[in-house]
Design a protein around this motif. Structure first.
Motif, PDB file in Angstrom:
ATOM      1  N   LYS A   1       0.838  -1.212   0.000  1.00  0.00           N
ATOM      2  CA  LYS A   1       0.000   0.000   0.000  1.00  0.00           C
ATOM      3  C   LYS A   1       0.874   1.264   0.000  1.00  0.00           C
ATOM      4  CE  LYS A   1      -3.975   2.107   2.278  1.00  0.00           C
ATOM      5  NZ  LYS A   1      -4.732   2.212   1.044  1.00  0.00           N
ATOM      6  N   ARG A   2       1.934   1.228   0.800  1.00  0.00           N
ATOM      7  CA  ARG A   2       2.797   2.395   0.928  1.00  0.00           C
ATOM      8  C   ARG A   2       3.440   2.788  -0.402  1.00  0.00           C
ATOM      9  NH1 ARG A   2       6.909   1.064   4.947  1.00  0.00           N
ATOM     10  NH2 ARG A   2       5.328   1.576   6.484  1.00  0.00           N
ATOM     11  N   TYR A   3       3.795   1.785  -1.188  1.00  0.00           N
ATOM     12  CA  TYR A   3       4.567   2.084  -2.401  1.00  0.00           C
ATOM     13  C   TYR A   3       3.719   2.221  -3.669  1.00  0.00           C
ATOM     14  CZ  TYR A   3       8.645   1.578   0.420  1.00  0.00           C
ATOM     15  OH  TYR A   3       9.586   1.777   1.396  1.00  0.00           O
ATOM     16  N   THR A   4       2.405   2.143  -3.516  1.00  0.00           N
ATOM     17  CA  THR A   4       1.552   2.272  -4.693  1.00  0.00           C
ATOM     18  C   THR A   4       0.528   3.388  -4.471  1.00  0.00           C
ATOM     19  OG1 THR A   4       0.025   0.591  -3.826  1.00  0.00           O
ATOM     20  CG2 THR A   4       1.780  -0.176  -5.284  1.00  0.00           C
ATOM     21  N   GLU A   5       0.011   3.919  -5.559  1.00  0.00           N
ATOM     22  CA  GLU A   5      -1.001   4.977  -5.446  1.00  0.00           C
ATOM     23  C   GLU A   5      -2.383   4.388  -5.175  1.00  0.00           C
ATOM     24  OE1 GLU A   5       1.623   5.803  -7.602  1.00  0.00           O
ATOM     25  OE2 GLU A   5       2.111   7.416  -6.214  1.00  0.00           O
ATOM     26  N   GLU A   6      -2.633   3.224  -5.758  1.00  0.00           N
ATOM     27  CA  GLU A   6      -3.927   2.563  -5.560  1.00  0.00           C
ATOM     28  C   GLU A   6      -3.690   1.097  -5.259  1.00  0.00           C
ATOM     29  OE1 GLU A   6      -6.849   2.918  -8.726  1.00  0.00           O
ATOM     30  OE2 GLU A   6      -5.869   4.784  -9.330  1.00  0.00           O
ATOM     31  N   MET A   7      -4.519   0.544  -4.376  1.00  0.00           N
ATOM     32  CA  MET A   7      -4.429  -0.884  -4.100  1.00  0.00           C
ATOM     33  C   MET A   7      -5.825  -1.409  -3.750  1.00  0.00           C
ATOM     34  SD  MET A   7      -2.025  -2.756  -1.321  1.00  0.00           S
ATOM     35  CE  MET A   7      -2.468  -4.276  -0.547  1.00  0.00           C
ATOM     36  N   HIS A   8      -6.262  -2.413  -4.475  1.00  0.00           N
ATOM     37  CA  HIS A   8      -7.568  -3.020  -4.225  1.00  0.00           C
ATOM     38  C   HIS A   8      -7.370  -4.502  -3.926  1.00  0.00           C
ATOM     39  CE1 HIS A   8      -9.289   0.602  -5.892  1.00  0.00           C
ATOM     40  NE2 HIS A   8      -8.512   0.453  -6.948  1.00  0.00           N
ATOM     41  N   ILE A   9      -8.025  -4.970  -2.882  1.00  0.00           N
ATOM     42  CA  ILE A   9      -7.948  -6.394  -2.543  1.00  0.00           C
ATOM     43  C   ILE A   9      -9.336  -7.006  -2.682  1.00  0.00           C
ATOM     44  CG2 ILE A   9      -7.365  -8.098  -0.766  1.00  0.00           C
ATOM     45  CD1 ILE A   9      -5.568  -6.032   0.544  1.00  0.00           C
ATOM     46  N   GLU A  10      -9.431  -8.051  -3.474  1.00  0.00           N
ATOM     47  CA  GLU A  10     -10.671  -8.827  -3.531  1.00  0.00           C
ATOM     48  C   GLU A  10     -10.326 -10.225  -3.059  1.00  0.00           C
ATOM     49  OE1 GLU A  10     -12.813  -8.878  -7.268  1.00  0.00           O
ATOM     50  OE2 GLU A  10     -12.057  -6.835  -7.621  1.00  0.00           O
ATOM     51  N   SER A  11     -11.003 -10.671  -2.014  1.00  0.00           N
ATOM     52  CA  SER A  11     -10.646 -11.968  -1.457  1.00  0.00           C
ATOM     53  C   SER A  11     -11.890 -12.718  -0.992  1.00  0.00           C
ATOM     54  CB  SER A  11      -9.683 -11.761  -0.277  1.00  0.00           C
ATOM     55  OG  SER A  11      -9.160 -12.993   0.130  1.00  0.00           O
ATOM     56  N   THR A  12     -11.940 -13.983  -1.338  1.00  0.00           N
ATOM     57  CA  THR A  12     -13.047 -14.830  -0.902  1.00  0.00           C
ATOM     58  C   THR A  12     -12.456 -16.056  -0.221  1.00  0.00           C
ATOM     59  OG1 THR A  12     -14.268 -14.112  -2.857  1.00  0.00           O
ATOM     60  CG2 THR A  12     -15.153 -16.003  -1.646  1.00  0.00           C
ATOM     61  N   LEU A  13     -12.907 -16.308   1.007  1.00  0.00           N
ATOM     62  CA  LEU A  13     -12.379 -17.442   1.759  1.00  0.00           C
ATOM     63  C   LEU A  13     -12.578 -18.749   0.997  1.00  0.00           C
ATOM     64  CD1 LEU A  13     -13.338 -16.708   5.484  1.00  0.00           C
ATOM     65  CD2 LEU A  13     -11.100 -16.536   4.396  1.00  0.00           C
ATOM     66  N   GLY A  14     -11.515 -19.493   0.884  1.00  0.00           N
ATOM     67  CA  GLY A  14     -11.585 -20.789   0.209  1.00  0.00           C
ATOM     68  C   GLY A  14     -11.518 -20.705  -1.308  1.00  0.00           C
ATOM     69  N   VAL A  15     -11.520 -19.504  -1.848  1.00  0.00           N
ATOM     70  CA  VAL A  15     -11.520 -19.339  -3.306  1.00  0.00           C
ATOM     71  C   VAL A  15     -10.214 -18.690  -3.793  1.00  0.00           C
ATOM     72  CG1 VAL A  15     -12.681 -18.249  -5.280  1.00  0.00           C
ATOM     73  CG2 VAL A  15     -14.029 -19.157  -3.368  1.00  0.00           C
ATOM     74  N   GLY A  16      -9.814 -17.608  -3.138  1.00  0.00           N
ATOM     75  CA  GLY A  16      -8.575 -16.970  -3.535  1.00  0.00           C
ATOM     76  C   GLY A  16      -8.601 -15.467  -3.374  1.00  0.00           C
ATOM     77  N   THR A  17      -7.502 -14.864  -3.777  1.00  0.00           N
ATOM     78  CA  THR A  17      -7.323 -13.427  -3.602  1.00  0.00           C
ATOM     79  C   THR A  17      -6.787 -12.807  -4.885  1.00  0.00           C
ATOM     80  OG1 THR A  17      -6.835 -13.753  -1.246  1.00  0.00           O
ATOM     81  CG2 THR A  17      -6.092 -11.670  -2.228  1.00  0.00           C
ATOM     82  N   THR A  18      -7.334 -11.649  -5.235  1.00  0.00           N
ATOM     83  CA  THR A  18      -6.785 -10.868  -6.344  1.00  0.00           C
ATOM     84  C   THR A  18      -6.457  -9.479  -5.822  1.00  0.00           C
ATOM     85  OG1 THR A  18      -8.092 -12.073  -7.970  1.00  0.00           O
ATOM     86  CG2 THR A  18      -7.197  -9.953  -8.668  1.00  0.00           C
TER      87      THR A  18
END
Lengths: 141, 108
Positions: free
Chosen positions: A116-133
């Protein structure tokens, strides 16, 4: 103008020692393309943290880097366990990494905060048991 | 001061060598790799006791001038080879982190 240069990497989840190769490769390519050192540093650090996270927590994943003249977009996708509490995970010092990983100098709970510190934008999409983008954007000033 | 001059002044043992004529512009000490990557500056001499392969990636990404392994820590042959392949300067010293940092600070 909006035609991006695309790089795709497969992050090997079984190999802790090769983690970072994609980030080093991106760093090399951005340097060849003539981006400012500060931009290259921020992109490669954010991406390395993401790579390490995917190796520690998600048995690897894929990374896509889109290079535009005015911004660099990093998309990290895994099919790991997902992040249970994103706000907690974003706190500096919070980590669920096992001791074996801490012995290697990781697991300090700095990965996501650094991203987060080194980027201008950061989005986390995460679903338990499925994965993270995770999608990150670094602007080229 | 170049990396080679620093290595000579501190009597460091060479483990892997890249561009040893590179200028050392500062120093950083730490073993938590995320912390080092975020805080060490390009051109720093990085003093650490970590010796796994990931230090090569961190040194590359943070663009440090040299890695100095304190307390007699050394590298496994395959890690040393990786450092050579990536052109990373790595040295070892029997001295502790505090002593090494104090000496580097005096040289800068």
């Amino acid at each position: 103008m909006d035609e991006a240069l695309k790089f795709h990497f497969v992050i090997d989840g079984d190999n802790f020692t090769s983690a970072g190769e994609a980030s080093v490769e991106v760093k090399k390519k951005l340097r060849q393309l003539g981006f400012p050192p500060d931009v290259i540093r921020r992109v490669s650090i954010a991406m390395y943290e993401g790579e390490i996270n995917m190796v520690i927590h998600a048995r690897g994943g894929v990374a896509d880097v889109l290079v535009y003249p005015d911004r660099i977009v990093i998309i990290l996708e895994d099919h790991g366990p997902g992040i249970e509490d994103i706000d907690l995970a974003m706190q500096e010092g919070y980590s669920t990494a096992p001791d074996s990983v801490r012995a290697l100098g990781f697991g300090a709970g700095m990965g996501l905060p650094n991203m987060k510190r080194y980027t201008e934008e950061m989005h986390i999409e995460s679903t338990l048991g499925v994965g993270t983008t995770i999608t990150m954007v670094v602007n080229v000033q | 001061m170049t990396v080679a001059e620093m290595a000579c002044a501190l009597n460091l043992e060479e483990i892997a060598a890249g561009d040893t004529q590179r200028e050392v512009t500062g120093g950083y000490a730490g073993d938590l790799l995320s912390w080092v990557m975020g805080r060490a500056q390009a051109g720093d001499a990085w003093v650490t006791i970590m010796s796994n392969a990931n230090i090569v990636a961190v040194a590359t990404l943070a663009d440090t001038a040299a890695v100095i392994l304190a307390e007699g820590v050394t590298l496994e042959p395959e890690v040393a080879e990786l450092a050579r392949t990536k052109g990373i300067n790595v040295y070892s010293s029997a001295q502790d982190t505090f002593t090494l940092c104090a000496k580097i600070a005096a040289l800068l």
